[in-house]
Design a protein around this motif. Structure first.
Motif, PDB file in Angstrom:
ATOM      1  N   SER A  91     -10.768  10.242  -9.957  1.00  0.00           N
ATOM      2  CA  SER A  91     -10.953   9.025  -9.155  1.00  0.00           C
ATOM      3  C   SER A  91     -10.019   8.973  -7.938  1.00  0.00           C
ATOM      4  CB  SER A  91     -10.791   7.808 -10.053  1.00  0.00           C
ATOM      5  OG  SER A  91     -10.951   6.638  -9.362  1.00  0.00           O
ATOM      6  N   ASN A  92      -9.295  10.040  -7.737  1.00  0.00           N
ATOM      7  CA  ASN A  92      -8.678  10.315  -6.436  1.00  0.00           C
ATOM      8  C   ASN A  92      -7.474   9.456  -6.046  1.00  0.00           C
ATOM      9  OD1 ASN A  92      -8.465  10.682  -3.511  1.00  0.00           O
ATOM     10  ND2 ASN A  92     -10.348  11.827  -3.734  1.00  0.00           N
ATOM     11  N   VAL A  93      -7.548   8.143  -6.171  1.00  0.00           N
ATOM     12  CA  VAL A  93      -6.428   7.327  -5.695  1.00  0.00           C
ATOM     13  C   VAL A  93      -5.591   6.735  -6.830  1.00  0.00           C
ATOM     14  CG1 VAL A  93      -7.388   6.628  -3.483  1.00  0.00           C
ATOM     15  CG2 VAL A  93      -7.911   5.305  -5.488  1.00  0.00           C
TER      16      VAL A  93
ATOM     17  N   PRO B 299      -6.438   5.249   4.185  1.00  0.00           N
ATOM     18  CA  PRO B 299      -6.488   6.064   5.411  1.00  0.00           C
ATOM     19  C   PRO B 299      -7.808   6.832   5.552  1.00  0.00           C
ATOM     20  CG  PRO B 299      -4.415   6.433   4.233  1.00  0.00           C
ATOM     21  CD  PRO B 299      -5.246   5.521   3.380  1.00  0.00           C
ATOM     22  N   TYR B 300      -8.295   7.359   4.445  1.00  0.00           N
ATOM     23  CA  TYR B 300      -9.544   8.141   4.473  1.00  0.00           C
ATOM     24  C   TYR B 300     -10.727   7.210   4.780  1.00  0.00           C
ATOM     25  CZ  TYR B 300     -12.649  11.939   2.735  1.00  0.00           C
ATOM     26  OH  TYR B 300     -13.598  12.920   2.600  1.00  0.00           O
ATOM     27  N   SER B 301     -10.702   5.999   4.212  1.00  0.00           N
ATOM     28  CA  SER B 301     -11.793   5.044   4.456  1.00  0.00           C
ATOM     29  C   SER B 301     -11.805   4.626   5.928  1.00  0.00           C
ATOM     30  CB  SER B 301     -11.630   3.797   3.577  1.00  0.00           C
ATOM     31  OG  SER B 301     -11.596   4.156   2.222  1.00  0.00           O
ATOM     32  N   VAL B 302     -10.608   4.401   6.483  1.00  0.00           N
ATOM     33  CA  VAL B 302     -10.508   4.021   7.895  1.00  0.00           C
ATOM     34  C   VAL B 302     -11.027   5.164   8.779  1.00  0.00           C
ATOM     35  CG1 VAL B 302      -8.867   3.520   9.761  1.00  0.00           C
ATOM     36  CG2 VAL B 302      -8.625   2.402   7.541  1.00  0.00           C
TER      37      VAL B 302
ATOM     38  N   THR C  96       0.837  -1.200   0.000  1.00  0.00           N
ATOM     39  CA  THR C  96       0.000   0.000   0.000  1.00  0.00           C
ATOM     40  C   THR C  96       0.874   1.253   0.000  1.00  0.00           C
ATOM     41  OG1 THR C  96      -0.125  -0.101   2.403  1.00  0.00           O
ATOM     42  CG2 THR C  96      -1.949  -1.091   1.193  1.00  0.00           C
ATOM     43  N   PHE C  97       0.455   2.205  -0.845  1.00  0.00           N
ATOM     44  CA  PHE C  97       1.192   3.472  -0.896  1.00  0.00           C
ATOM     45  C   PHE C  97       0.891   4.284   0.352  1.00  0.00           C
ATOM     46  CE2 PHE C  97      -2.864   4.400  -3.199  1.00  0.00           C
ATOM     47  CZ  PHE C  97      -3.341   5.443  -2.432  1.00  0.00           C
ATOM     48  N   PRO C  98       1.678   5.235   0.748  1.00  0.00           N
ATOM     49  CA  PRO C  98       3.011   5.541   0.230  1.00  0.00           C
ATOM     50  C   PRO C  98       4.099   4.794   1.015  1.00  0.00           C
ATOM     51  CG  PRO C  98       2.351   7.264   1.754  1.00  0.00           C
ATOM     52  CD  PRO C  98       1.259   6.227   1.769  1.00  0.00           C
ATOM     53  N   THR C  99       3.689   4.066   2.057  1.00  0.00           N
ATOM     54  CA  THR C  99       4.674   3.458   2.951  1.00  0.00           C
ATOM     55  C   THR C  99       5.104   2.077   2.486  1.00  0.00           C
ATOM     56  OG1 THR C  99       2.727   2.871   4.204  1.00  0.00           O
ATOM     57  CG2 THR C  99       4.047   4.660   5.076  1.00  0.00           C
ATOM     58  N   LEU C 100       4.361   1.517   1.517  1.00  0.00           N
ATOM     59  CA  LEU C 100       4.638   0.201   0.940  1.00  0.00           C
ATOM     60  C   LEU C 100       4.543  -0.922   1.969  1.00  0.00           C
ATOM     61  CD1 LEU C 100       7.541   1.066  -1.531  1.00  0.00           C
ATOM     62  CD2 LEU C 100       5.130   0.709  -2.047  1.00  0.00           C
ATOM     63  N   ASP C 101       3.700  -0.732   2.987  1.00  0.00           N
ATOM     64  CA  ASP C 101       3.510  -1.889   3.861  1.00  0.00           C
ATOM     65  C   ASP C 101       2.576  -2.886   3.176  1.00  0.00           C
ATOM     66  OD1 ASP C 101       2.139   0.200   6.514  1.00  0.00           O
ATOM     67  OD2 ASP C 101       1.910   0.295   4.366  1.00  0.00           O
ATOM     68  N   CYS C 102       2.810  -4.150   3.531  1.00  0.00           N
ATOM     69  CA  CYS C 102       2.072  -5.238   2.901  1.00  0.00           C
ATOM     70  C   CYS C 102       0.609  -5.142   3.338  1.00  0.00           C
ATOM     71  CB  CYS C 102       2.745  -6.531   3.327  1.00  0.00           C
ATOM     72  SG  CYS C 102       1.661  -7.874   3.691  1.00  0.00           S
ATOM     73  N   SER C 103      -0.279  -5.134   2.337  1.00  0.00           N
ATOM     74  CA  SER C 103      -1.699  -4.890   2.614  1.00  0.00           C
ATOM     75  C   SER C 103      -2.261  -5.957   3.556  1.00  0.00           C
ATOM     76  CB  SER C 103      -2.460  -4.882   1.286  1.00  0.00           C
ATOM     77  OG  SER C 103      -3.742  -4.389   1.460  1.00  0.00           O
TER      78      SER C 103
ATOM     79  N   GLY D  88      -1.869  13.598  -0.517  1.00  0.00           N
ATOM     80  CA  GLY D  88      -1.904  13.195   0.904  1.00  0.00           C
ATOM     81  C   GLY D  88      -0.560  13.292   1.593  1.00  0.00           C
ATOM     82  N   LYS D  89      -0.547  12.882   2.842  1.00  0.00           N
ATOM     83  CA  LYS D  89       0.656  12.948   3.661  1.00  0.00           C
ATOM     84  C   LYS D  89       1.708  11.989   3.094  1.00  0.00           C
ATOM     85  CE  LYS D  89       1.825  13.017   8.505  1.00  0.00           C
ATOM     86  NZ  LYS D  89       1.307  12.986   9.849  1.00  0.00           N
ATOM     87  N   ALA D  90       2.872  12.495   2.805  1.00  0.00           N
ATOM     88  CA  ALA D  90       4.017  11.731   2.265  1.00  0.00           C
ATOM     89  C   ALA D  90       3.778  11.222   0.839  1.00  0.00           C
ATOM     90  CB  ALA D  90       4.389  10.565   3.181  1.00  0.00           C
ATOM     91  N   TYR D  91       2.736  11.720   0.162  1.00  0.00           N
ATOM     92  CA  TYR D  91       2.448  11.267  -1.201  1.00  0.00           C
ATOM     93  C   TYR D  91       3.395  11.926  -2.219  1.00  0.00           C
ATOM     94  CZ  TYR D  91      -1.996   9.116   0.344  1.00  0.00           C
ATOM     95  OH  TYR D  91      -2.955   8.335   0.956  1.00  0.00           O
ATOM     96  N   GLU D  92       3.580  13.238  -2.091  1.00  0.00           N
ATOM     97  CA  GLU D  92       4.459  13.958  -3.032  1.00  0.00           C
ATOM     98  C   GLU D  92       5.882  13.393  -2.921  1.00  0.00           C
ATOM     99  OE1 GLU D  92       3.401  16.079  -5.243  1.00  0.00           O
ATOM    100  OE2 GLU D  92       5.287  16.911  -5.989  1.00  0.00           O
ATOM    101  N   GLU D  93       6.293  13.090  -1.692  1.00  0.00           N
ATOM    102  CA  GLU D  93       7.626  12.527  -1.475  1.00  0.00           C
ATOM    103  C   GLU D  93       7.737  11.175  -2.190  1.00  0.00           C
ATOM    104  OE1 GLU D  93       5.622  13.918   0.666  1.00  0.00           O
ATOM    105  OE2 GLU D  93       6.602  14.609   2.491  1.00  0.00           O
ATOM    106  N   PHE D  94       6.655  10.403  -2.154  1.00  0.00           N
ATOM    107  CA  PHE D  94       6.667   9.097  -2.821  1.00  0.00           C
ATOM    108  C   PHE D  94       6.776   9.286  -4.343  1.00  0.00           C
ATOM    109  CE2 PHE D  94       4.572   5.272  -4.582  1.00  0.00           C
ATOM    110  CZ  PHE D  94       5.378   4.303  -4.004  1.00  0.00           C
ATOM    111  N   TYR D  95       6.096  10.286  -4.854  1.00  0.00           N
ATOM    112  CA  TYR D  95       6.168  10.613  -6.285  1.00  0.00           C
ATOM    113  C   TYR D  95       7.619  10.944  -6.668  1.00  0.00           C
ATOM    114  CZ  TYR D  95       5.316  13.561 -10.473  1.00  0.00           C
ATOM    115  OH  TYR D  95       5.345  14.139 -11.714  1.00  0.00           O
TER     116      TYR D  95
END
Ligand SMILES: Cc1cc2nc3c(=O)[nH]c(=O)nc-3n(C[C@H](O)[C@H](O)[C@H](O)COP(=O)(O)OP(=O)(O)OC[C@H]3O[C@@H](n4cnc5c(N)ncnc54)[C@H](O)[C@@H]3O)c2cc1C
Ligand code: SF4
Ligand code: SF4
Length: 645
Positions: free
Chosen positions: A399-401, A543-546, A185-192, A432-439
């Motif tokens: 579509s946002n994501v 994160p938004y859904s949670v 999962t973006f942006p942290t790449l933890d296993c879903s 989102g948070k840390a998204y631009e950095e991931f880009y």
């Protein structure tokens, strides 16, 4: 004669910048029945309310008009102010001289005249107000959550942890939703799966959660605090009490079908669990394909099951339960890209992003290998953003994501294959948070970005060809690749219209469920006690859904712990002696609050469901319906006075 106080609010310069409030005040002071008229900077402030309360007690006012903003904003505030001074809160009338006047009327003279007219109408009408009493109904202390994706799971866990019983209804054989299909999962790449499955297990083990998988809500009756819900348990053909989840049946079943969980890339058996970490970890028989159901032959699973759990005669079961509140978290679908010019369904190496998620996943159909149809590793991969979103021909909305999951997939493909990866995009939305950095990270990894929408996918010399207009270079380009990945728009589920009727939820123009107020009530719906969370309301990330799941749970906990709900006295009433029983009002009520009494042969209003909207009053040909507080003589008197100014 009524003793009325009129209070004209400046709302800073919101009203006073356009309306001559002093002139409106003096005009009001001369109206029949008005004992006092005042103007003040902010009527909703404590000193503003004090002014009103003092006048009520010291001058013996028995009616109040506040000329200020929309009653949607401050009617409860002023009602409480009246009650604080011992007056019934319903002896209040508001004249909306902000939204209806100052914000929309050009010129001080015109605005002031209009404000005077509205105040005069309010004064006439308030004189005819009657005191009304709110009533209360007990709340059934358990909740229903519909949809076992991450939003519904979060909501159910929070309510259960809060000490209330909650039933979670999931349509599929397992909870988990779309998140269960994702690799990282973006942006942290933890296993879903690593972050989702602990929550799924917690749901299964929680003493306050009753899980209904492979089930759907059939019918909802009642009202906030007291919903009566019918749930259909679809026949699994497996006795859940006897089954131990040993796996013998699905390993021995001789037949296969395309796996829905693997997005059609892999196979599953005809008795199956959708994925290894499924909750519950018990199988279901695909009755449409099962050979036993089709021809009476086979039955291998039944013969081999060590606990005798297979039951080919099992029927659907209907269960009825009562709930105080409901959360709908039924998630999203993806646009079918086969409708467009992107070669999906025509070229085997054109995949959707969700198919690539499954391919990358170690437990997926290729064991985690990113490969083209002949099993080889692609040398070049194109990822096409905005498939069916930001597009007048499909969905206008963003579509946002998709930008973010496209970046994630670009990173994962590069990491796994070393291929050249091209992103075709309109513009990148990394909000989102840390998204631009991931880009930035993905750019630094050597992924190519071509600013231009992938308009068409063709083929030449055995390779795929992505055609686009590169808007940075200002020229038409054709990029040869071995694999194309489409990032389709998240869209409302195909059954959203049906669900909106079952739960009394409205939908916005894009088909998603509509919140009660876009800014202030993002989780409430038009039906009290029914809340929405997650991607059923619009495209959103995990994160938004949670956050929405947790927020909706807070709304439910507030309701359940209060133990009772207030029923507004502003409701429709039927004059039984006038009602002809024609039933014209029944289909017209947007809240299904009117029914027909077969015994008395007249219409009947469920006051807990009625919102006092008045639609039925307008529809009744006999004039048998009226809404308290908005009775016909009151409304006519108000209109007469407004027109007279
Ligand atoms: C390719 C792709 C990659 C993504 N990657 C990421 C990522 O890396 N990070 C991130 O933050 N987000 C990502 N997302 C977004 C993520 O999938 C969503 O944010 C998340 O799944 C939304 O959760 P949800 O619970 O609202 O909906 P869903 O996951 O859709 O769950 C809804 C659940 O409700 C059930 N349901 C539907 N109708 C009914 C019914 N009538 N009765 C009972 N149950 C019903 C469904 O079966 C499902 O289990 C990605 C999306 C896609 C398409
Ligand atoms: S063989 Fe029987 S007990 Fe084992 S998983 Fe299948 S149905 Fe359940
Ligand atoms: S999120 Fe990005 S890829 Fe998805 S629709 Fe919006 S702009 Fe396009």
């Amino acid at each position: 004669m009524a003793r009325i106080g009129v209070y004209v609010c400046h709302c800073g310069t919101n009203i006073a910048g356009t309306v001559d409030v002093a002139a409106v005040r003096d005009f009001a002071a001369a109206l029949p029945g008005v004992v006092v008229a005042r103007d003040y900077q902010y009527m909703c402030s404590d000193p503003g309310q004090d002014l009103m309360r003092k006048d009520i007690t010291q001058m013996g006012l028995d009616r109040v008009v506040v000329a200020s903003c929309s009653p949607r904003m401050h009617e409860p505030t002023f009602r409480r102010a009246l009650e604080g001074a011992g007056l019934n809160g319903y002896l209040l009338e508001m004249a909306n001289i902000r939204e209806h006047v100052s914000w929309v009327t050009a010129g001080v003279a015109a605005a002031t005249r209009k404000a005077k007219a509205l105040v005069a109408g309010a004064v006439r009408r308030v004189a005819l107000h009657q005191p009304l009493e709110e009533r209360y109904a007990d709340v059934t202390p358990q909740a229903l959550v519909v949809g076992g994706g991450i939003a519904g799971i979060e909501a159910a866990l929070k309510i259960a942890d809060g000490g209330f019983r909650v039933h979670l209804v999931e349509k599929e054989p397992s909870i988990g939703g779309q998140m269960a299909k994702l690799d990282k999962t973006f942006p942290t790449l933890d296993c879903s799966a690593c972050i989702l499955t602990p929550k799924m297990v917690a749901v299964a083990q929680h003493p306050n959660i009753v899980l209904h998988t492979y089930s759907e809500v059939e019918r909802v009756d009642g009202f906030v605090g007291n919903f009566r819900v019918t749930i259909r348990h679809k026949a699994r053909s497996v006795d859940m009490q006897k089954c131990t989840g040993c796996g013998t049946c699905w390993s021995k079943c001789p037949y296969t079908a395309p796996s829905e969980f693997d997005e059609g890339l892999g196979k599953r058996k005809l008795i199956y669990i959708p994925f290894p970490q499924a909750v519950p970890n018990k199988p279901v028989i695909d009755r449409e394909r099962c050979v036993k159901f089709r021809s009476g032959k086979c039955g291998a699973c039944q013969k081999l099951c060590p606990t005798g759990a297979i039951d080919f005669t099992q029927q659907d079961e209907l269960v009825e339960e009562s709930f105080g509140a409901i959360i709908v978290a039924t998630g999203y679908s993806l646009l079918d890209p086969g409708r467009g010019p992107w070669g999906y369904g025509r070229y085997p190496n054109v995949l959707t992003a969700l198919q690539l998620e499954r391919m990358i996943n170690a437990s997926g159909p290729t064991g985690g290998h990113v490969q083209v149809q002949d099993g080889g590793t692609p040398r070049a991969v194109a990822i096409l953003h905005c498939i069916g979103s930001r597009d007048q021909n499909y969905h206008e909305y963003c579509s946002n994501v998709c930008c973010m999951y496209s970046l994630k997939l670009a990173h994962l493909v590069k990491e796994k294959t070393g291929a050249e990866v091209y992103n075709f995009y309109i513009d990148i939305r990394a909000f989102g948070k840390a998204y631009e950095e991931f880009y930035n990270r993905v750019q630094n990894e050597g992924v190519y970005f071509i600013r231009g929408k992938g308009a068409e996918v063709g083929s030449r010399d055995g390779r795929l060809l992505v055609r686009c207009e590169d808007t940075l270079l200002g020229k038409y380009r054709e990029v040869p690749v071995d694999m194309v990945v489409l990032s389709p728009a998240m869209e409302a589920r195909p059954d959203a219209s049906h669900l909106s009727q079952v739960f009394g939820i409205q939908r916005s123009a894009d088909g998603f469920f509509l919140e009660a107020h876009a800014k202030l009530e993002p989780l409430k719906t038009a039906t009290d006690g029914v809340f929405i969370a997650g991607a059923c309301q619009g495209p959103k990330d995990i994160p938004y859904s949670v956050a929405q799941g947790a927020g909706a749970a807070a709304e439910v906990l507030r309701l359940l712990s209060a133990g009772r709900v207030t029923i507004s006295p502003v409701v429709a009433q039927v004059a039984a002696e006038i009602c002809s029983g024609c039933r014209a009002c029944l289909p017209i009520c947007p809240y299904n609050a009117v029914s027909y009494d077969e015994v008395t042969k007249v219409a009947r209003v469920n006051e807990a469901l009625c919102k006092g909207c008045g639609t039925c009053v307008a529809a009744c040909p006999s004039g048998a319906l009226s809404v308290s507080h908005f009775r016909t003589p009151q409304v006519l008197a108000q209109i007469e006075e407004v027109l007279a100014v």
